[in-house]
Design an enzyme around this catalytic site. Sequence first.
Site, PDB file in Angstrom:
ATOM      1  N   ARG A  92       0.818  -1.219   0.000  1.00  0.00           N
ATOM      2  CA  ARG A  92       0.000   0.000   0.000  1.00  0.00           C
ATOM      3  C   ARG A  92       0.851   1.268   0.000  1.00  0.00           C
ATOM      4  NH1 ARG A  92      -5.651  -0.069   1.765  1.00  0.00           N
ATOM      5  NH2 ARG A  92      -6.335  -2.203   1.585  1.00  0.00           N
ATOM      6  N   ARG A 134      -2.998   7.187   1.311  1.00  0.00           N
ATOM      7  CA  ARG A 134      -3.389   8.408   2.028  1.00  0.00           C
ATOM      8  C   ARG A 134      -2.340   9.018   2.941  1.00  0.00           C
ATOM      9  NH1 ARG A 134      -8.738   5.446   3.817  1.00  0.00           N
ATOM     10  NH2 ARG A 134      -7.097   3.875   3.830  1.00  0.00           N
ATOM     11  N   ARG A 137      -6.567  12.612  -4.835  1.00  0.00           N
ATOM     12  CA  ARG A 137      -7.801  11.989  -4.347  1.00  0.00           C
ATOM     13  C   ARG A 137      -8.865  13.017  -3.975  1.00  0.00           C
ATOM     14  NH1 ARG A 137     -11.477  10.111  -2.541  1.00  0.00           N
ATOM     15  NH2 ARG A 137     -11.576   8.431  -1.026  1.00  0.00           N
ATOM     16  N   ASP A 166      -7.219  -1.875  -6.974  1.00  0.00           N
ATOM     17  CA  ASP A 166      -7.721  -2.496  -5.754  1.00  0.00           C
ATOM     18  C   ASP A 166      -8.097  -3.937  -6.040  1.00  0.00           C
ATOM     19  OD1 ASP A 166      -8.577  -1.527  -2.878  1.00  0.00           O
ATOM     20  OD2 ASP A 166      -9.970  -3.083  -3.535  1.00  0.00           O
ATOM     21  N   TYR A 184     -15.156 -11.311   0.167  1.00  0.00           N
ATOM     22  CA  TYR A 184     -15.843 -10.057  -0.171  1.00  0.00           C
ATOM     23  C   TYR A 184     -17.132 -10.333  -0.939  1.00  0.00           C
ATOM     24  CZ  TYR A 184     -11.994  -7.331   1.621  1.00  0.00           C
ATOM     25  OH  TYR A 184     -11.082  -6.760   2.471  1.00  0.00           O
TER      26      TYR A 184
HETATM   27  O1  CP3 Z   1      -0.033  -1.266  -2.588  1.00  0.00           O
HETATM   28  C1  CP3 Z   1      -0.378  -0.292  -3.284  1.00  0.00           C
HETATM   29  O2  CP3 Z   1       0.076   0.859  -3.127  1.00  0.00           O
HETATM   30  C2  CP3 Z   1      -1.344  -0.539  -4.425  1.00  0.00           C
HETATM   31  C3  CP3 Z   1      -2.693  -0.186  -4.149  1.00  0.00           C
HETATM   32  C4  CP3 Z   1      -3.608  -1.096  -3.361  1.00  0.00           C
HETATM   33  C5  CP3 Z   1      -4.819  -0.615  -2.804  1.00  0.00           C
HETATM   34  N1  CP3 Z   1      -5.509  -1.670  -2.307  1.00  0.00           N
HETATM   35  C6  CP3 Z   1      -5.253   0.782  -2.813  1.00  0.00           C
HETATM   36  C7  CP3 Z   1      -6.306   1.237  -1.887  1.00  0.00           C
HETATM   37  C8  CP3 Z   1      -3.564  -2.465  -3.117  1.00  0.00           C
HETATM   38  C9  CP3 Z   1      -2.463  -3.470  -3.456  1.00  0.00           C
HETATM   39  C10 CP3 Z   1      -4.779  -2.811  -2.454  1.00  0.00           C
HETATM   40  C11 CP3 Z   1      -5.135  -4.190  -2.092  1.00  0.00           C
HETATM   41  C12 CP3 Z   1      -6.299  -4.418  -1.236  1.00  0.00           C
HETATM   42  N2  CP3 Z   1      -7.517  -3.799  -1.242  1.00  0.00           N
HETATM   43  C13 CP3 Z   1      -6.369  -5.461  -0.289  1.00  0.00           C
HETATM   44  C14 CP3 Z   1      -5.277  -6.479  -0.037  1.00  0.00           C
HETATM   45  C15 CP3 Z   1      -4.194  -5.921   0.763  1.00  0.00           C
HETATM   46  C16 CP3 Z   1      -4.538  -5.819   2.213  1.00  0.00           C
HETATM   47  O3  CP3 Z   1      -4.515  -4.699   2.714  1.00  0.00           O
HETATM   48  O4  CP3 Z   1      -4.777  -6.869   2.822  1.00  0.00           O
HETATM   49  C17 CP3 Z   1      -7.639  -5.406   0.320  1.00  0.00           C
HETATM   50  C18 CP3 Z   1      -8.146  -6.317   1.411  1.00  0.00           C
HETATM   51  C19 CP3 Z   1      -8.364  -4.357  -0.300  1.00  0.00           C
HETATM   52  C20 CP3 Z   1      -9.764  -3.971  -0.064  1.00  0.00           C
HETATM   53  C21 CP3 Z   1      -9.892  -2.567   0.372  1.00  0.00           C
HETATM   54  N3  CP3 Z   1      -9.577  -1.474  -0.394  1.00  0.00           N
HETATM   55  C22 CP3 Z   1     -10.407  -2.102   1.602  1.00  0.00           C
HETATM   56  C23 CP3 Z   1     -10.862  -2.996   2.742  1.00  0.00           C
HETATM   57  C24 CP3 Z   1     -10.387  -0.704   1.561  1.00  0.00           C
HETATM   58  C25 CP3 Z   1     -10.920   0.241   2.585  1.00  0.00           C
HETATM   59  C26 CP3 Z   1     -10.005   0.371   3.743  1.00  0.00           C
HETATM   60  C27 CP3 Z   1      -8.988   1.419   3.445  1.00  0.00           C
HETATM   61  O5  CP3 Z   1      -7.787   1.140   3.601  1.00  0.00           O
HETATM   62  O6  CP3 Z   1      -9.420   2.506   3.077  1.00  0.00           O
HETATM   63  C28 CP3 Z   1      -9.815  -0.316   0.309  1.00  0.00           C
HETATM   64  C29 CP3 Z   1      -9.557   1.055  -0.176  1.00  0.00           C
HETATM   65  C30 CP3 Z   1      -8.223   1.395  -0.726  1.00  0.00           C
HETATM   66  N4  CP3 Z   1      -7.465   0.586  -1.525  1.00  0.00           N
HETATM   67  C31 CP3 Z   1      -7.534   2.627  -0.556  1.00  0.00           C
HETATM   68  C32 CP3 Z   1      -6.339   2.536  -1.280  1.00  0.00           C
HETATM   69  C33 CP3 Z   1      -5.276   3.602  -1.448  1.00  0.00           C
HETATM   70  C34 CP3 Z   1      -8.059   3.815   0.219  1.00  0.00           C
HETATM   71  C35 CP3 Z   1      -9.017   4.525  -0.667  1.00  0.00           C
HETATM   72  C36 CP3 Z   1      -9.010   6.007  -0.490  1.00  0.00           C
HETATM   73  O7  CP3 Z   1      -8.190   6.702  -1.103  1.00  0.00           O
HETATM   74  O8  CP3 Z   1      -9.890   6.489   0.233  1.00  0.00           O
END
Ligand code: CP3
Length: 343
Positions: free
Chosen positions: A23, A27, A36, A72, A149
């Site tokens: 990640r 943010r 964003r 994502d 999911y």
């Molecule tokens: O690693 C990176 O920089 C690449 C981007 C990336 C995102 N999500 C961006 C994201 C990757 C590799 C993911 C994978 C992801 N997404 C996973 C597996 C990794 C892990 O953390 O276990 C999972 C379970 C998700 C599902 C997901 N996406 C959730 C549960 C959420 C909400 C919680 C949160 O962190 O906000 C997201 C949103 C998300 N995915 C954001 C980002 C940057 C935040 C969105 C925003 O900008 O508001």
Amino acid sequence: MNDTFLKACRGEETDYTPVWLMRQAGRYLKEYQEVRSKVDFLTLCKTPELAAKVTLQPIDILNVDAAILFSDILIPIEAMGMHLEFSDKKGPVLGDPVRNKAGVDRLVIPDTEDSMGFVLETIRILRRELSDRVPLIGFSGAPYTLATYIIEGGSSKNFMHTKKMMYQNPGLFGALLEKITAVTIEYLSAQIRAGAQAVQLFDSWAGILTPYDYENVIFPYVKTAVKALKKFDVPVIYFANDCAGILKIVKKCGADVIGVDWRVDMQKAAKKIGKKASIQGNLDPCVLFAPKEHIEERVQDILNKAEGTRGHIFNLGHGILPETPVENAIAMVEIVHRLSRKK
Ligand code: CP3
């Protein structure tokens, strides 16, 4: 090109330990927040120029050794026909959770170019813009994590609906996993063809399963996906979160690299994995809130414990938290590079 990351994935000698952060685009970076603030998260994922832009931010700011595609794991679920929304409060919400045969039958195996062409276009832009500065990692959710999911309709605490289907209707659960596995393979194959130089499978919820269910029900699909991807000449990374109790099984998945979370001691993980695969991890993301001297101590500890492994890619044990001070993330990357450099 800086191919330190790819070499470590393959278990080849490197001048220092490569590092990237799960990640790493997100943010905690004001540069990400600025992008964003103008678009919602899904629009960001679906606009290749913007997705590429935020992918590159941590490369410039942190000096990491790999880029990871900004997207994502839930994107393919939308392409399978479910309605996807990200709410600021509840996180991801998927409409009409799949809990019966009609639901599973309704899911389609999408063509990546037709339904997720924006991901492939982002990859093509990134390969051009990176011009071999660092390798680009593509990714997907692992079949079971995507299934949670699809069945729960979003994030969950105890995954009751997932486990209910697994225990009450194993045939249907298997049919669902089989469908998702086909999607995962097709999706990652398309990413590799578009230019991804390594791929990571995120099994974020593997750790909530009993080792029995993980091994007998879930793991066969992990192996199928890894095996299919091994046809390409790119490293496959498998990250199972909360893996301490299942590492004996995980290590047999066939991936080039096993990612481990912070709950397991690096030395124990390294011993368990042996020379079968390289290892990725595993600093607790919260250590980045500590003073820099303590970060240094903890990085050194992990580097020491990973000594003798087939290859080590330094990473956090899970995604970086939005509240993380950027200067500490920058410092961590510098510390990994400095302490691991061969004299
Ligand atoms: O690693 C990176 O920089 C690449 C981007 C990336 C995102 N999500 C961006 C994201 C990757 C590799 C993911 C994978 C992801 N997404 C996973 C597996 C990794 C892990 O953390 O276990 C999972 C379970 C998700 C599902 C997901 N996406 C959730 C549960 C959420 C909400 C919680 C949160 O962190 O906000 C997201 C949103 C998300 N995915 C954001 C980002 C940057 C935040 C969105 C925003 O900008 O508001």
